[in-house]
Design a protein around this motif. Structure first.
Motif, PDB file in Angstrom:
ATOM      1  N   LYS A  88       1.856   1.847   3.178  1.00 35.94           N
ATOM      2  CA  LYS A  88       2.281   0.916   2.116  1.00 35.94           C
ATOM      3  C   LYS A  88       1.557  -0.417   2.267  1.00 35.94           C
ATOM      4  CE  LYS A  88       6.400  -1.168   0.042  1.00 35.94           C
ATOM      5  NZ  LYS A  88       7.870  -1.324   0.125  1.00 35.94           N
ATOM      6  N   ASN A  89       1.443  -0.885   3.511  1.00 35.51           N
ATOM      7  CA  ASN A  89       0.737  -2.147   3.759  1.00 35.51           C
ATOM      8  C   ASN A  89      -0.748  -2.024   3.410  1.00 35.51           C
ATOM      9  OD1 ASN A  89       3.065  -3.388   4.670  1.00 35.51           O
ATOM     10  ND2 ASN A  89       2.686  -2.920   6.814  1.00 35.51           N
ATOM     11  N   TRP A  90      -1.337  -0.883   3.733  1.00 35.72           N
ATOM     12  CA  TRP A  90      -2.748  -0.676   3.417  1.00 35.72           C
ATOM     13  C   TRP A  90      -2.990  -0.701   1.907  1.00 35.72           C
ATOM     14  CZ3 TRP A  90      -5.787   3.332   6.839  1.00 35.72           C
ATOM     15  CH2 TRP A  90      -5.688   2.963   8.177  1.00 35.72           C
ATOM     16  N   ILE A  91      -2.103  -0.042   1.173  1.00 35.53           N
ATOM     17  CA  ILE A  91      -2.248  -0.013  -0.287  1.00 35.53           C
ATOM     18  C   ILE A  91      -2.062  -1.407  -0.870  1.00 35.53           C
ATOM     19  CG2 ILE A  91      -1.199   0.822  -2.426  1.00 35.53           C
ATOM     20  CD1 ILE A  91      -0.593   3.454  -0.925  1.00 35.53           C
ATOM     21  N   GLU A  92      -1.039  -2.106  -0.417  1.00 32.40           N
ATOM     22  CA  GLU A  92      -0.781  -3.456  -0.926  1.00 32.40           C
ATOM     23  C   GLU A  92      -1.953  -4.387  -0.633  1.00 32.40           C
ATOM     24  OE1 GLU A  92       2.914  -4.459   0.897  1.00 32.40           O
ATOM     25  OE2 GLU A  92       4.143  -3.427  -0.622  1.00 32.40           O
ATOM     26  N   GLN A  93      -2.541  -4.245   0.543  1.00 33.04           N
ATOM     27  CA  GLN A  93      -3.698  -5.077   0.887  1.00 33.04           C
ATOM     28  C   GLN A  93      -4.874  -4.773  -0.042  1.00 33.04           C
ATOM     29  OE1 GLN A  93      -4.946  -4.797   4.982  1.00 33.04           O
ATOM     30  NE2 GLN A  93      -6.867  -5.873   4.608  1.00 33.04           N
ATOM     31  N   ALA A  94      -5.105  -3.478  -0.308  1.00 37.10           N
ATOM     32  CA  ALA A  94      -6.207  -3.103  -1.205  1.00 37.10           C
ATOM     33  C   ALA A  94      -5.967  -3.627  -2.616  1.00 37.10           C
ATOM     34  CB  ALA A  94      -6.364  -1.580  -1.211  1.00 37.10           C
ATOM     35  N   VAL A  95      -4.734  -3.513  -3.106  1.00 40.53           N
ATOM     36  CA  VAL A  95      -4.408  -4.003  -4.449  1.00 40.53           C
ATOM     37  C   VAL A  95      -4.612  -5.515  -4.535  1.00 40.53           C
ATOM     38  CG1 VAL A  95      -2.512  -4.328  -6.087  1.00 40.53           C
ATOM     39  CG2 VAL A  95      -2.862  -2.093  -5.004  1.00 40.53           C
ATOM     40  N   SER A  96      -4.253  -6.216  -3.474  1.00 40.60           N
ATOM     41  CA  SER A  96      -4.423  -7.671  -3.478  1.00 40.60           C
ATOM     42  C   SER A  96      -5.894  -8.069  -3.545  1.00 40.60           C
ATOM     43  CB  SER A  96      -3.785  -8.281  -2.224  1.00 40.60           C
ATOM     44  OG  SER A  96      -4.544  -7.982  -1.063  1.00 40.60           O
ATOM     45  N   GLU A  97      -6.777  -7.137  -3.174  1.00 40.53           N
ATOM     46  CA  GLU A  97      -8.211  -7.404  -3.207  1.00 40.53           C
ATOM     47  C   GLU A  97      -8.882  -6.769  -4.417  1.00 40.53           C
ATOM     48  OE1 GLU A  97      -9.608  -6.008   0.553  1.00 40.53           O
ATOM     49  OE2 GLU A  97      -8.588  -7.571   1.702  1.00 40.53           O
ATOM     50  N   GLY A  98      -8.075  -6.245  -5.370  1.00 41.11           N
ATOM     51  CA  GLY A  98      -8.635  -5.769  -6.617  1.00 41.11           C
ATOM     52  C   GLY A  98      -8.551  -4.281  -6.877  1.00 41.11           C
ATOM     53  N   ALA A  99      -8.122  -3.502  -5.913  1.00 37.16           N
ATOM     54  CA  ALA A  99      -7.996  -2.065  -6.133  1.00 37.16           C
ATOM     55  C   ALA A  99      -6.876  -1.779  -7.129  1.00 37.16           C
ATOM     56  CB  ALA A  99      -7.707  -1.352  -4.814  1.00 37.16           C
ATOM     57  N   VAL A 100      -6.984  -0.628  -7.795  1.00 38.84           N
ATOM     58  CA  VAL A 100      -6.024  -0.250  -8.836  1.00 38.84           C
ATOM     59  C   VAL A 100      -5.357   1.066  -8.455  1.00 38.84           C
ATOM     60  CG1 VAL A 100      -5.735   0.415 -11.251  1.00 38.84           C
ATOM     61  CG2 VAL A 100      -7.337  -1.421 -10.631  1.00 38.84           C
ATOM     62  N   VAL A 101      -4.024   1.109  -8.544  1.00 36.54           N
ATOM     63  CA  VAL A 101      -3.273   2.340  -8.326  1.00 36.54           C
ATOM     64  C   VAL A 101      -3.184   3.076  -9.660  1.00 36.54           C
ATOM     65  CG1 VAL A 101      -1.067   3.355  -7.680  1.00 36.54           C
ATOM     66  CG2 VAL A 101      -1.941   1.375  -6.417  1.00 36.54           C
ATOM     67  N   GLU A 102      -3.834   4.231  -9.763  1.00 34.86           N
ATOM     68  CA  GLU A 102      -3.804   5.012 -11.005  1.00 34.86           C
ATOM     69  C   GLU A 102      -2.520   5.841 -11.115  1.00 34.86           C
ATOM     70  OE1 GLU A 102      -5.909   4.738 -13.382  1.00 34.86           O
ATOM     71  OE2 GLU A 102      -7.499   3.576 -12.396  1.00 34.86           O
ATOM     72  N   THR A 103      -2.014   6.285  -9.975  1.00 33.94           N
ATOM     73  CA  THR A 103      -0.722   6.988  -9.914  1.00 33.94           C
ATOM     74  C   THR A 103      -0.257   6.984  -8.471  1.00 33.94           C
ATOM     75  OG1 THR A 103       0.501   8.991 -10.514  1.00 33.94           O
ATOM     76  CG2 THR A 103      -1.657   9.309  -9.539  1.00 33.94           C
ATOM     77  N   GLY A 104       1.059   7.111  -8.275  1.00 36.65           N
ATOM     78  CA  GLY A 104       1.595   7.189  -6.923  1.00 36.65           C
ATOM     79  C   GLY A 104       2.023   5.843  -6.381  1.00 36.65           C
ATOM     80  N   ALA A 105       1.926   5.714  -5.043  1.00 35.72           N
ATOM     81  CA  ALA A 105       2.332   4.495  -4.338  1.00 35.72           C
ATOM     82  C   ALA A 105       3.804   4.173  -4.569  1.00 35.72           C
ATOM     83  CB  ALA A 105       1.445   3.316  -4.718  1.00 35.72           C
ATOM     84  N   GLU A 106       4.617   5.220  -4.678  1.00 34.41           N
ATOM     85  CA  GLU A 106       6.063   5.057  -4.746  1.00 34.41           C
ATOM     86  C   GLU A 106       6.632   5.561  -3.427  1.00 34.41           C
ATOM     87  OE1 GLU A 106       7.261   7.258  -8.134  1.00 34.41           O
ATOM     88  OE2 GLU A 106       6.194   5.978  -9.569  1.00 34.41           O
ATOM     89  N   PHE A 107       7.532   4.773  -2.850  1.00 28.55           N
ATOM     90  CA  PHE A 107       7.934   5.029  -1.482  1.00 28.55           C
ATOM     91  C   PHE A 107       9.440   5.190  -1.337  1.00 28.55           C
ATOM     92  CE2 PHE A 107       4.116   2.426  -1.520  1.00 28.55           C
ATOM     93  CZ  PHE A 107       3.274   3.122  -0.659  1.00 28.55           C
ATOM     94  N   THR A 108       9.828   6.066  -0.408  1.00 27.46           N
ATOM     95  CA  THR A 108      11.158   6.032   0.184  1.00 27.46           C
ATOM     96  C   THR A 108      10.936   5.701   1.658  1.00 27.46           C
ATOM     97  OG1 THR A 108      11.206   8.353   0.901  1.00 27.46           O
ATOM     98  CG2 THR A 108      11.873   7.884  -1.383  1.00 27.46           C
ATOM     99  N   ALA A 109      11.984   5.717   2.423  1.00 30.06           N
ATOM    100  CA  ALA A 109      11.825   5.421   3.851  1.00 30.06           C
ATOM    101  C   ALA A 109      10.946   6.451   4.546  1.00 30.06           C
ATOM    102  CB  ALA A 109      13.195   5.356   4.524  1.00 30.06           C
ATOM    103  N   ARG A 110      10.861   7.675   3.962  1.00 27.21           N
ATOM    104  CA  ARG A 110      10.156   8.750   4.652  1.00 27.21           C
ATOM    105  C   ARG A 110       9.036   9.387   3.846  1.00 27.21           C
ATOM    106  NH1 ARG A 110      12.664  10.148   9.236  1.00 27.21           N
ATOM    107  NH2 ARG A 110      14.657   9.122   9.621  1.00 27.21           N
ATOM    108  N   THR A 111       8.878   9.036   2.597  1.00 26.76           N
ATOM    109  CA  THR A 111       7.871   9.676   1.761  1.00 26.76           C
ATOM    110  C   THR A 111       6.998   8.654   1.045  1.00 26.76           C
ATOM    111  OG1 THR A 111       9.293   9.773  -0.200  1.00 26.76           O
ATOM    112  CG2 THR A 111       9.397  11.649   1.333  1.00 26.76           C
ATOM    113  N   CYS A 112       5.818   9.129   0.695  1.00 28.70           N
ATOM    114  CA  CYS A 112       4.906   8.380  -0.165  1.00 28.70           C
ATOM    115  C   CYS A 112       4.383   9.354  -1.203  1.00 28.70           C
ATOM    116  CB  CYS A 112       3.749   7.800   0.652  1.00 28.70           C
ATOM    117  SG  CYS A 112       2.398   7.105  -0.341  1.00 28.70           S
TER     118      CYS A 112
END
Length: 475
Positions: A334-358
């Motif tokens: 989750k931290n890796w994705i958030e860092q990438a998004v903050s630098e301009g990356a785009v999530v096309e689908t996914g990146a939805e989290f529970t405590a145990r799943t992504c």
């Protein structure tokens, strides 16, 4: 609740300390696992060394028969073994059954190889002045092999270590991953039933950081085989000295999709390669480089197929993706994705989290320096990147410090052959995903992806010494 023990010298042994094993999907405690101490490792290594003195003389036919019996027992217990994978690793049951099939094949390859251990004659008279000598080579077992294994393929990756070791007459001290000890423990019983001598297989469960020094530095250990992280692998290599070592350290596998590719035929395959076992596979498809002329179409089809995947209970037959191996891994990615998004990356689908799943995640507009691109994600996340020329795509793949498997889809033969020459990887796959592996092929990486090769024939070469014998005929 199951309580496990250590398997030392053919006896199940209690320990003073245990740790709770939790199911990745539910978080429930499913076992109390024995926690070995360095002194237990010492006894296991000495015991394995003592048994080696006789096991190395067991005829090849008998060693093969033991492995064939393992194959027969596993075939009878396939469903049970796959359910163990679902419980301790959250591997979807359908994928678990595939792993058991592969494991069976791996032991069968090992059984067949036990009877194929050959050397070669050396023409001594090829050297000037030598006319009365014969020379030949033979392969001999090493002794005690230490095997340290990961959580993601706890049956099959262990088979790639136990199978070739027993095929040639070595003995093994096995330290399975802390999250997946139950698969190793059930294999102890299977090998016992198959007739493996007591002590030829020793199993010590517990903390790798606490046990690894003794496992790799004990003077009776002749070979270390490790599958896991690059950080740990480098530390082990520094410690082994002149012992033989095989390291499989993962990758960030890349795929090139050329414009001649029929996209409708490859999308499902690409999605399965990216998200199988939640991306927790050393050769999981992580980077896809798509020619700009087909980039938009490919991305659209890939995202649509990704959205069809079912995230859920690993024991349900329709589940495609289940839990990450540990909640901490969810937090990390989750931290890796958030860092990438903050630098301009785009999530096309996914990146939805529970405590145990992504949920399976597709990202675009990524940059080569982002962790989700340059490091091994080991998670259900893939990045899709456009390119203009084949040389540019090859350069993208090669700029990584990792190099296990790489692949290219193309219908142009000359481009395929150019890619095989230029891609920096242990394996290059044409017209399939880099996640492809069969268990008799050589398997291993270049650069920071590893050292040495697995695959039964190739592992046997690394688990034996080459001895040369020459005889003077007239003296």
């Amino acid at each position: 609740m199951k309580e496990t023990k250590l398997w030392i010298n053919g006896v199940w042994e209690h320990t003073k300390e245990y740790y709770n094993l939790t199911a990745p999907y539910t978080g429930e405690v499913i076992a109390k696992v024995a926690k070995a101490k360095p002194a237990d490792v010492e006894r296991a290594i000495v015991g394995a060394h003592n048994v080696f003195q006789t096991f190395k003389n067991v005829p090849a036919y008998e060693r093969a028969e033991i492995l064939y019996k393992v194959v027969a027992i596993m075939r009878e217990r396939k469903q049970e073994l796959a359910e163990i994978l679902a419980m301790e690793a959250a591997k979807p049951i359908a994928a678990g059954l595939v792993e058991i099939d592969r494991t069976i094949a791996t032991y069968q390859f090992a059984a067949e190889s036990a009877k194929q251990l050959t050397g070669e004659t050396v023409p001594m008279d090829a050297a000037p002045g030598v006319t009365d000598r014969i020379g030949y080579t033979k392969r001999i077992p090493l002794g005690v092999v230490t095997a340290i294994t990961p959580f993601n393929f706890p049956f099959n990756l262990i088979a790639h270590k136990l199978g070739p070791a027993f095929a040639v007459g070595n003995t093994v001290v096995l330290k399975p991953a802390t999250q997946t000890p139950l698969s190793s423990i059930v294999m102890a019983g299977i090998f016992k039933e198959a007739g493996l001598p007591d002590g030829a297989l020793q199993i010590v469960t517990g903390s790798g950081s606490e046990l690894s020094d003794r496992l790799v530095t004990h003077p009776l250990v002749k070979k270390v085989t490790f599958t896991g992280s690059g950080t740990v692998g480098l530390k082990l290599k520094e410690k082994v000295g002149l012992r033989k070592i095989t390291l499989e350290l993962g990758s960030n596998a890349g795929l090139i999709v050329e414009p001649s590719t029929p996209l409708e035929k490859i999308i499902k395959r690409c999605v399965s390669g990216a998200f199988g076992f939640a991306g927790q596979v050393c050769i999981s498809l992580q980077r896809i480089y798509v020619h700009q002329s087909i980039y938009e179409k490919f991305t659209k089809l890939f995202v649509e197929e990704t959205k069809r995947l079912v995230v859920g209970d690993p024991l349900q037959e329709n589940t495609d993706v289940s839990a990450m191996i540990h909640p901490g891994e969810v937090t990390r990615i989750k931290n890796w994705i958030e860092q990438a998004v903050s630098e301009g990356a785009v999530v096309e689908t996914g990146a939805e989290f529970t405590a145990r799943t992504c949920t399976p995640t597709v990202m675009t507009n990524v940059q080569p320096h982002m962790k989700i691109v340059c490091d091994e994600t080991f998670a259900p996340i893939v990045s899709i990147v456009p390119y203009e020329t084949l040389d540019e795509a090859i350069a993208y793949i090669n700029e990584s410090k990792l190099g296990l498997n790489a692949a290219i889809y193309t219908n142009v033969l000359t481009d395929a052959m150019r890619a095989t020459d230029l891609l920096e990887a242990g394996t290059v796959i044409i017209n399939d995903i880099p996640t492809f592996r069969v268990d008799n092929m050589p398997y291993g990486g270049v650069k920071m992806s590893g050292y040495g090769r697995e695959g039964i024939k190739y592992a046997i070469e690394e688990m034996t010494d080459l001895k040369f014998i020459t005889m003077k005929l007239n003296f």
